[in-house]
Design a protein around this motif. Structure first.
Motif, PDB file in Angstrom:
ATOM      1  N   LYS A   1       0.830  -1.213   0.000  1.00 25.21           N
ATOM      2  CA  LYS A   1       0.000   0.000   0.000  1.00 25.21           C
ATOM      3  C   LYS A   1       0.860   1.256   0.000  1.00 25.21           C
ATOM      4  CE  LYS A   1      -4.172  -1.870   2.171  1.00 25.21           C
ATOM      5  NZ  LYS A   1      -5.140  -1.734   3.301  1.00 25.21           N
ATOM      6  N   GLN A   2       1.884   1.262   0.844  1.00 25.55           N
ATOM      7  CA  GLN A   2       2.775   2.414   0.907  1.00 25.55           C
ATOM      8  C   GLN A   2       3.533   2.596  -0.409  1.00 25.55           C
ATOM      9  OE1 GLN A   2       2.887   4.737   3.151  1.00 25.55           O
ATOM     10  NE2 GLN A   2       4.519   5.857   2.099  1.00 25.55           N
ATOM     11  N   ASN A   3       3.973   1.478  -0.998  1.00 29.39           N
ATOM     12  CA  ASN A   3       4.680   1.557  -2.271  1.00 29.39           C
ATOM     13  C   ASN A   3       3.783   2.127  -3.367  1.00 29.39           C
ATOM     14  OD1 ASN A   3       6.911   0.418  -1.024  1.00 29.39           O
ATOM     15  ND2 ASN A   3       6.394  -1.665  -1.671  1.00 29.39           N
ATOM     16  N   LEU A   4       2.523   1.689  -3.385  1.00 31.08           N
ATOM     17  CA  LEU A   4       1.587   2.181  -4.393  1.00 31.08           C
ATOM     18  C   LEU A   4       1.303   3.661  -4.186  1.00 31.08           C
ATOM     19  CD1 LEU A   4      -0.136   1.370  -6.826  1.00 31.08           C
ATOM     20  CD2 LEU A   4      -1.999   0.841  -5.252  1.00 31.08           C
ATOM     21  N   ARG A   5       1.195   4.077  -2.938  1.00 27.12           N
ATOM     22  CA  ARG A   5       0.959   5.502  -2.647  1.00 27.12           C
ATOM     23  C   ARG A   5       2.119   6.365  -3.151  1.00 27.12           C
ATOM     24  NH1 ARG A   5      -3.335   6.620   0.584  1.00 27.12           N
ATOM     25  NH2 ARG A   5      -4.240   4.881   1.770  1.00 27.12           N
ATOM     26  N   VAL A   6       3.330   5.885  -2.954  1.00 29.23           N
ATOM     27  CA  VAL A   6       4.506   6.644  -3.407  1.00 29.23           C
ATOM     28  C   VAL A   6       4.487   6.807  -4.923  1.00 29.23           C
ATOM     29  CG1 VAL A   6       7.021   6.575  -3.604  1.00 29.23           C
ATOM     30  CG2 VAL A   6       5.934   6.002  -1.431  1.00 29.23           C
ATOM     31  N   ILE A   7       4.099   5.742  -5.633  1.00 32.09           N
ATOM     32  CA  ILE A   7       4.034   5.812  -7.095  1.00 32.09           C
ATOM     33  C   ILE A   7       3.009   6.836  -7.532  1.00 32.09           C
ATOM     34  CG2 ILE A   7       3.442   4.516  -9.186  1.00 32.09           C
ATOM     35  CD1 ILE A   7       4.615   2.031  -7.842  1.00 32.09           C
ATOM     36  N   TYR A   8       1.823   6.808  -6.897  1.00 30.73           N
ATOM     37  CA  TYR A   8       0.780   7.783  -7.248  1.00 30.73           C
ATOM     38  C   TYR A   8       1.238   9.207  -6.916  1.00 30.73           C
ATOM     39  CZ  TYR A   8      -3.004   4.607  -8.540  1.00 30.73           C
ATOM     40  OH  TYR A   8      -3.794   3.694  -9.195  1.00 30.73           O
ATOM     41  N   GLN A   9       1.892   9.388  -5.774  1.00 32.36           N
ATOM     42  CA  GLN A   9       2.318  10.722  -5.359  1.00 32.36           C
ATOM     43  C   GLN A   9       3.388  11.297  -6.277  1.00 32.36           C
ATOM     44  OE1 GLN A   9       3.608  10.181  -1.321  1.00 32.36           O
ATOM     45  NE2 GLN A   9       1.558   9.724  -0.548  1.00 32.36           N
TER      46      GLN A   9
END
Length: 564
Positions: free
Chosen positions: A64-72
């Motif tokens: 989840k954190q990895n996906l958030r970083v990609i979106y950000q």
């Protein structure tokens, strides 16, 4: 059309019927399923839809954190810093391009073109099944060969998008069911809002189940205009404006709030005109009210004489700007510091750098513009030949065959340094005296819609004539070389990426002489579908017809919008 995985261990086969009801039209359909399994206790055991089964391979550890970083960092990019980082780092690791539907692998740090199949090759070689579209944020599965939906991933995408909108100072969606039918979150501002149906609109959809299928051959928005007596100059500009995407979206979403008498407001009339154009009616429209308002607010255009289409465009934009000018005191990010829709779309900033030839001090001014007027070969103004000649080379998508002048040539001449000479000395702030200097124009800020005016009509003390010189113009135009930032990068020995790319969507042409002539317009309805608008008559045109035309006004729309 969705297959549901079923548990079959320790069950007997039965026949089962399910009733499915559409929430929009309330129609009910019975679906028979013959191979469901049921336990002996008569308790039905059907698993819920699992979606893409390959997502589970990604959902491990801190996914989840990895996906958030990609979106950000690489998709929504809320801050100016992340947008700069995205522009620099988001390039295909195989071909170096930054367009072509760039996707990022979710299993490793790899960016690849979707159009050229570079991300597909990576997925096949590395057996990495999932990738994310860096423009829209969709998740693609290379095993399923389609974009997939996952509830958890979708929730993360929406949360990060809203965070980015807040950083950019945008509204939440204009129609938000949680706020009410007309609810707007005024704490943050969105320039170009997304749409969601309200309860009232859903009710209307239920009572009006008939739908019109829109295909690539759809002609909604194509409508002729009756010539009211030498008004082809007005009709051709109206066709270009009604096919300007963001202007169309603004007027069709009822965003204008009139504070003057509606019978004298040109914006209200334009709003009505857009409704007429996109109503689906095929008969030619009679723009008598529009003509009356133009005569009222731009008296120099009144009368039945033939007028200049370019002059009408500037006058129309000026009146529209005055009638919908935002008076809430907020400054916009354009040189006019105005929030009205006209300035948001059409206003750019032209930077003028005057360099003293003695102390090399630079004086810079920035002026707003709605269009760029370009000199042509054959005019009395000396034209610096820039074309490579008959070598068949290509620049900015334009072929230089037989030494033909291109739009890029005209822009290079427009932005070249010019020596002002001894007869035009300017007082230097560094030398505190009048010195010779050079002047150079560049684009400080580009508008969403760039209009190029090719100066075909020459008026001087000795000459009044039309310049018929053919100018080659491309379907896609890269304005990066003409930006002030590109000039600074070249001076510092840095490479500037091409990010200011435009697509042609309208061309206004003039046939005839200076004293007697006729205006027509080519407009783009879909990506590769062009139509010729000749007053009340509209006919299909080819791309060759468009590119071979003489060209008087060229309208380009920016391919990628940047929120600042």
């Amino acid at each position: 059309g969705t297959s549901f995985p079923l548990v079959s261990r320790g069950m007997n086969e039965v026949g089962l019927a399910a009733k499915l009801t559409c929430v929009i039209c309330s129609r009910t359909r019975t679906v028979h399923v013959s191979s469901l399994k049921i336990r002996k206790t008569n308790v039905v055991s059907v698993m819920s839809p699992a979606g893409c089964p390959h997502v589970n391979g990604f959902k491990v550890d801190n996914w989840k954190q990895n996906l958030r970083v990609i979106y950000q960092c690489f998709v929504w990019s809320g801050s100016a810093e992340t947008r700069k980082r995205k522009a620099k780092s988001c390039i295909c690791h195989m071909c170096g391009a930054h367009l072509n539907r760039l996707h990022s692998c979710l299993s490793c740090v790899f960016f690849g073109c979707f159009t050229k199949k570079h991300i597909h090759e990576h997925a096949k070689n590395k057996r990495h099944n999932l990738a994310i579209d860096l423009l829209y944020g969709g998740i693609y599965c290379f095993v399923c060969q389609d974009y997939i939906y996952d509830k958890d991933m979708e929730q993360i995408a929406k949360e990060e998008q809203r965070k980015a909108w807040k950083l950019q100072g945008r509204f939440f969606p204009l129609f938000n069911p949680s706020v009410g039918p007309s609810g707007l979150h005024h704490s943050v501002g969105e320039k170009y809002s997304t749409w969601e149906p309200t309860k009232r609109e859903l009710e209307l959809l239920r009572h009006n189940p008939k739908r019109r299928k829109i295909t690539t051959n759809c002609t909604i928005g194509l409508r002729g205009l009756i010539n009211l007596g030498n008004t082809c100059f007005m009709n051709c500009i109206v066709q270009a404006l009604t096919h300007t995407p963001l202007l169309r979206d603004f007027f069709l979403s009822d965003r204008h709030k009139c504070e003057m008498q509606s019978n004298s407001c040109l914006v209200c009339e334009m709003s009505q005109l857009f409704q007429e154009f996109y109503s689906g009616h095929r008969s030619p429209h009679i723009p008598f009210r529009l003509l009356h308002l133009v005569w009222t607010h731009a008296r120099h255009l009144a009368g039945y004489e033939q007028q200049d289409a370019h002059e009408f465009l500037i006058a129309a934009l000026d009146v529209l700007h005055r009638h919908c000018k935002d008076d809430n005191g907020k400054k916009a990010n354009n040189p006019n510091n105005c929030n009205c829709i006209i300035d948001q779309i059409f206003t750019g900033g032209l930077q003028s750098d005057v360099t003293c030839q003695v102390c090399h001090g630079v004086s810079t001014t920035i002026d707003p513009f709605w269009d760029i007027s370009l000199d042509l070969p054959g005019s009395s103004t000396p034209f610096w030949p820039l074309s490579p000649g008959g070598d068949g080379s290509t620049l900015n998508g334009e072929s230089h065959l037989s030494g033909a002048t291109t739009l890029t040539d005209c822009l290079r001449r427009f932005t070249r340094p010019e020596h002002l000479g001894s007869s035009a000395k300017i007082k230097c702030s560094g030398c505190h005296s009048y010195q010779e200097s050079t002047k150079q124009l560049t684009m400080k800020k580009l508008p969403i819609v760039a209009c190029f005016h090719l100066k075909r009509f020459e008026h001087s003390a000795k000459l009044r004539r039309k310049i018929p010189t053919y100018v080659s113009f491309p379907l896609e135009l890269d304005m990066t070389p003409f930006m002030a930032s590109s000039k600074e990068s070249r001076m510092n020995g840095q490479y500037q990426q091409s990010v200011d790319v435009y697509s042609l969507f309208a061309v206004v042409n003039h046939q005839g002489t200076l004293e007697s002539g006729h205006y027509t317009t080519f407009i783009r309805q879909h990506k590769d579908q062009w139509f010729k608008c000749d007053d009340a008559v509209i006919t299909k045109a080819s791309i060759k017809d468009v590119l071979d035309s003489e060209g008087y006004l060229l309208f380009y729309h920016k391919q990628f919008l940047e929120y600042e």
